[in-house]
Design a protein around this motif. Structure first.
Motif, PDB file in Angstrom:
ATOM      1  N   ALA A 173       0.769  -0.944  -0.135  1.00 37.03           N
ATOM      2  CA  ALA A 173       0.302   0.256  -0.023  1.00 37.03           C
ATOM      3  C   ALA A 173       0.984   1.080  -0.203  1.00 37.03           C
ATOM      4  CB  ALA A 173      -0.937  -0.054   1.544  1.00 37.03           C
ATOM      5  N   ARG A 174       1.944   1.088   1.004  1.00 35.08           N
ATOM      6  CA  ARG A 174       2.413   2.228   0.773  1.00 35.08           C
ATOM      7  C   ARG A 174       3.208   2.498  -0.549  1.00 35.08           C
ATOM      8  NH1 ARG A 174       2.569   4.395   5.453  1.00 35.08           N
ATOM      9  NH2 ARG A 174       2.158   3.436   7.642  1.00 35.08           N
ATOM     10  N   GLU A 175       4.355   1.340  -1.162  1.00 27.32           N
ATOM     11  CA  GLU A 175       4.017   1.524  -2.062  1.00 27.32           C
ATOM     12  C   GLU A 175       3.428   2.190  -3.448  1.00 27.32           C
ATOM     13  OE1 GLU A 175       5.678  -2.460  -3.404  1.00 27.32           O
ATOM     14  OE2 GLU A 175       6.959  -2.397  -1.918  1.00 27.32           O
ATOM     15  N   ALA A 176       2.388   1.623  -3.314  1.00 25.34           N
ATOM     16  CA  ALA A 176       1.022   2.026  -4.353  1.00 25.34           C
ATOM     17  C   ALA A 176       1.321   3.643  -4.357  1.00 25.34           C
ATOM     18  CB  ALA A 176       0.151   1.347  -3.922  1.00 25.34           C
ATOM     19  N   VAL A 177       0.922   3.971  -2.297  1.00 20.95           N
ATOM     20  CA  VAL A 177       0.468   5.766  -2.732  1.00 20.95           C
ATOM     21  C   VAL A 177       1.790   6.396  -3.673  1.00 20.95           C
ATOM     22  CG1 VAL A 177       1.008   7.122  -0.728  1.00 20.95           C
ATOM     23  CG2 VAL A 177      -0.793   5.512  -0.533  1.00 20.95           C
ATOM     24  N   ALA A 178       3.544   6.049  -2.795  1.00 13.63           N
ATOM     25  CA  ALA A 178       4.987   6.875  -3.589  1.00 13.63           C
ATOM     26  C   ALA A 178       3.986   6.349  -5.012  1.00 13.63           C
ATOM     27  CB  ALA A 178       5.642   6.215  -2.821  1.00 13.63           C
ATOM     28  N   ALA A 179       3.731   5.902  -5.403  1.00 19.25           N
ATOM     29  CA  ALA A 179       4.309   5.077  -6.367  1.00 19.25           C
ATOM     30  C   ALA A 179       2.422   6.432  -7.863  1.00 19.25           C
ATOM     31  CB  ALA A 179       3.536   4.528  -7.615  1.00 19.25           C
ATOM     32  N   MET A 180       1.327   6.759  -7.151  1.00 19.34           N
ATOM     33  CA  MET A 180       0.604   7.511  -7.259  1.00 19.34           C
ATOM     34  C   MET A 180       1.259   9.373  -6.622  1.00 19.34           C
ATOM     35  SD  MET A 180      -3.269   5.992  -5.557  1.00 19.34           S
ATOM     36  CE  MET A 180      -3.693   4.481  -6.340  1.00 19.34           C
ATOM     37  N   LEU A 181       1.662   8.962  -5.692  1.00 20.00           N
ATOM     38  CA  LEU A 181       2.217  10.711  -5.650  1.00 20.00           C
ATOM     39  C   LEU A 181       3.559  11.140  -6.983  1.00 20.00           C
ATOM     40  CD1 LEU A 181       2.823  13.199  -3.503  1.00 20.00           C
ATOM     41  CD2 LEU A 181       4.802  11.962  -2.642  1.00 20.00           C
ATOM     42  N   GLY A 182       4.463  10.541  -7.454  1.00 17.73           N
ATOM     43  CA  GLY A 182       5.242  10.441  -8.008  1.00 17.73           C
ATOM     44  C   GLY A 182       4.049  10.480  -9.735  1.00 17.73           C
ATOM     45  N   PHE A 183       3.074   9.378  -9.859  1.00 17.02           N
ATOM     46  CA  PHE A 183       2.229  10.109 -11.364  1.00 17.02           C
ATOM     47  C   PHE A 183       1.709  11.205 -11.201  1.00 17.02           C
ATOM     48  CE2 PHE A 183      -2.204   9.414 -12.686  1.00 17.02           C
ATOM     49  CZ  PHE A 183      -2.204   9.172 -13.218  1.00 17.02           C
ATOM     50  N   PHE A 184       1.472  11.465 -10.144  1.00 14.62           N
ATOM     51  CA  PHE A 184       0.138  13.198 -10.374  1.00 14.62           C
ATOM     52  C   PHE A 184       1.108  14.081 -10.588  1.00 14.62           C
ATOM     53  CE2 PHE A 184      -2.477  10.686  -8.359  1.00 14.62           C
ATOM     54  CZ  PHE A 184      -4.044  11.252  -9.374  1.00 14.62           C
ATOM     55  N   THR A 185       2.737  13.887 -10.289  1.00 13.72           N
ATOM     56  CA  THR A 185       3.683  14.861 -10.017  1.00 13.72           C
ATOM     57  C   THR A 185       3.795  14.866 -11.217  1.00 13.72           C
ATOM     58  OG1 THR A 185       4.082  14.767  -8.059  1.00 13.72           O
ATOM     59  CG2 THR A 185       5.706  15.606  -9.433  1.00 13.72           C
ATOM     60  N   ASP A 186       4.004  14.170 -11.988  1.00 11.33           N
ATOM     61  CA  ASP A 186       4.452  13.855 -13.881  1.00 11.33           C
ATOM     62  C   ASP A 186       3.409  14.394 -14.438  1.00 11.33           C
ATOM     63  OD1 ASP A 186       6.900  13.012 -12.641  1.00 11.33           O
ATOM     64  OD2 ASP A 186       6.811  10.870 -13.695  1.00 11.33           O
ATOM     65  N   LEU A 187       1.970  13.892 -14.131  1.00  8.10           N
ATOM     66  CA  LEU A 187       1.055  14.586 -15.043  1.00  8.10           C
ATOM     67  C   LEU A 187       0.772  15.636 -15.012  1.00  8.10           C
ATOM     68  CD1 LEU A 187      -1.409  13.684 -16.602  1.00  8.10           C
ATOM     69  CD2 LEU A 187      -2.274  12.998 -14.609  1.00  8.10           C
ATOM     70  N   LEU A 188       0.894  16.405 -13.486  1.00  8.63           N
ATOM     71  CA  LEU A 188       0.563  17.953 -13.369  1.00  8.63           C
ATOM     72  C   LEU A 188       1.982  18.941 -14.597  1.00  8.63           C
ATOM     73  CD1 LEU A 188      -0.523  18.118  -9.463  1.00  8.63           C
ATOM     74  CD2 LEU A 188      -2.318  18.574 -11.977  1.00  8.63           C
ATOM     75  N   ALA A 189       2.754  18.570 -14.244  1.00  3.19           N
ATOM     76  CA  ALA A 189       3.551  18.736 -14.753  1.00  3.19           C
ATOM     77  C   ALA A 189       3.763  19.536 -16.608  1.00  3.19           C
ATOM     78  CB  ALA A 189       5.263  18.477 -14.849  1.00  3.19           C
ATOM     79  N   ALA A 190       3.669  17.950 -16.855  1.00  7.94           N
ATOM     80  CA  ALA A 190       2.630  17.986 -18.130  1.00  7.94           C
ATOM     81  C   ALA A 190       1.781  18.755 -18.710  1.00  7.94           C
ATOM     82  CB  ALA A 190       2.373  16.166 -18.611  1.00  7.94           C
ATOM     83  N   LYS A 191       1.092  18.607 -18.133  1.00  6.19           N
ATOM     84  CA  LYS A 191      -0.230  19.218 -18.097  1.00  6.19           C
ATOM     85  C   LYS A 191       0.054  21.103 -18.176  1.00  6.19           C
ATOM     86  CE  LYS A 191      -3.354  16.030 -19.103  1.00  6.19           C
ATOM     87  NZ  LYS A 191      -3.627  15.645 -20.016  1.00  6.19           N
TER      88      LYS A 191
END
Length: 389
Positions: A173-191
């Motif tokens: 679960a903590r690994e999934a949260v860390a992956a989500m955080l990176g995912f949304f950081t990258d996604l917002l930067a791309a947008k």
């Protein structure tokens, strides 16, 4: 009592006994900390709308149940907020889920449903969750937000991990949260670099033009909540509705004869087998009396949506599915200011998913294999739904 006792496989039997015994129970939460459980319809409905019951964890006492911890960048979401911040942020995103906007999305949703069903072939067996109930809402919500197709499977896996953690993988679960955080950081930067015609680009523009209205953490947390909630709840709405119909062939036959009744039938389907057993936890900002029981300020209050929706004081013969029942007033999607933001979209997806499926496969039936529910005390959904078509 232990909250986990019997609640995965037989939640309605457990809640019936609790509801018949007392309206409020002192329980042990899933992490071993104490909480108060509310089970009867009128008390649950009142609690959901009571401004003294805060969603903000800052009002929680030490040693009480608080739910799964998230990093600040994902935790500043509507499920942890009270007015005025809740009001401000909900207003910003509310326009994406207006009835008018949802009507515009119905045709794209139907095209997605038809495309998924095309892949089934004329007859055979499949897992309806993996092949239909899961990919439909993830496609719809990702299209709305502007999430690239290459990352959608990743998000499904992370979400499933958070909803039903595997005890054999305590760090997953903590690994999934860390992956989500990176995912949304990258996604917002791309947008930000390349805005597009999607909801996330719109929200970034609001934030960047008026930074005091939407903080960076609020922006990221909002994107997380929309994507997480838009996927998780709707998977369970569709899967539970199909299972319920297949287990009640008389009701299914009546619905096949009158598919125009599907929108009204959805209310009864979600009352009977909704997507959540419990609403998000709440914390009294002062001592609060619920059904004659005083809950001290700061302790955790859990309200059972599923127990309330099977309360015979509100719904006659509540353990019987009746698609002709007026199920208005059910609490499956919440009540009050925290009523599910995406409810109009989730309902539309469920209606369209059922209509397309029943039209395409008139002989649809349950397949072989034991049904297995997600090992979650909050979410109510199947790990798989084997069907023949």
């Amino acid at each position: 009592m232990e909250l986990a006792d019997g609640l995965i496989d037989q939640p309605y039997d457990v809640y019936r006994r609790l509801r018949d015994t007392a309206p409020v129970h002192r329980i042990t939460g899933p992490d071993g900390t104490p909480a108060w459980l509310v089970t009867r319809y009128e008390d649950v409905r009142s609690a959901l709308a009571d401004p003294r019951l805060s969603l903000d964890k800052r009002h929680a006492s030490a040693g009480t149940y608080k739910g799964f911890p998230l990093p600040p960048a994902l935790d500043a979401n509507l499920l942890n907020m009270d007015p005025p911040d809740h009001t401000r942020i909900r207003r910003l995103v509310g326009r994406a889920f207006t009835p008018r906007r949802v009507r515009q999305l119905r045709e794209p949703i139907r095209r997605t449903a038809d495309r998924l069903l095309d892949a089934f072939g004329p007859h055979g067996t499949t897992d309806l969750i993996a092949a239909y109930a899961a990919p439909l809402p993830i496609t719809v919500i990702c299209d709305l937000l502007g999430v690239p197709e290459s990352r959608r499977l990743d998000f499904r896996i992370w979400t499933d991990t958070l909803v039903a953690p595997d005890p054999a993988r305590p760090g997953a679960a903590r690994e999934a949260v860390a992956a989500m955080l990176g995912f949304f950081t990258d996604l917002l930067a791309a947008k930000r670099a390349e805005p597009a015609d999607d909801l996330l680009s719109d929200l970034i523009a609001v934030h960047d033009e008026d930074g005091d209205r939407l903080s960076e953490d609020e922006l990221m947390s909002l994107a997380f909540l929309i994507l997480f909630g838009g996927y998780e709840n709707t998977v369970q709405l569709i899967g539970n509705a199909v299972l319920t119909l297949l287990q009640h062939p008389d009701q299914l036959a009546a619905l096949r004869k009158d598919p125009a009744h599907i929108p009204a039938a959805v209310d009864e389907l979600v009352r009977y087998e909704g997507p959540a057993l419990l609403a998000i936890r709440r914390f009294p900002v002062e001592d609060v009396t619920i059904a004659g029981v005083t809950v001290p300020a700061g302790e955790t209050v859990l309200v059972s949506l599923s127990a309330a929706n099977r309360d015979p004081a509100r719904f006659a013969d509540p353990d019987r599915l009746d698609l002709t029942r007026d199920a208005a007033g059910h609490l499956a999607l919440g009540h009050g200011i925290h009523y599910c933001l995406g409810a109009p979209l989730a309902r539309a997806e469920t209606e369209i998913a059922l209509a397309a499926l029943l039209e395409r496969f008139p002989e649809l039936s349950l397949g072989d294999g034991e049904l297995e529910w997600r090992p979650s005390l909050r979410a109510r959904g199947l790990l798989a739904l084997p069907v023949r078509y």
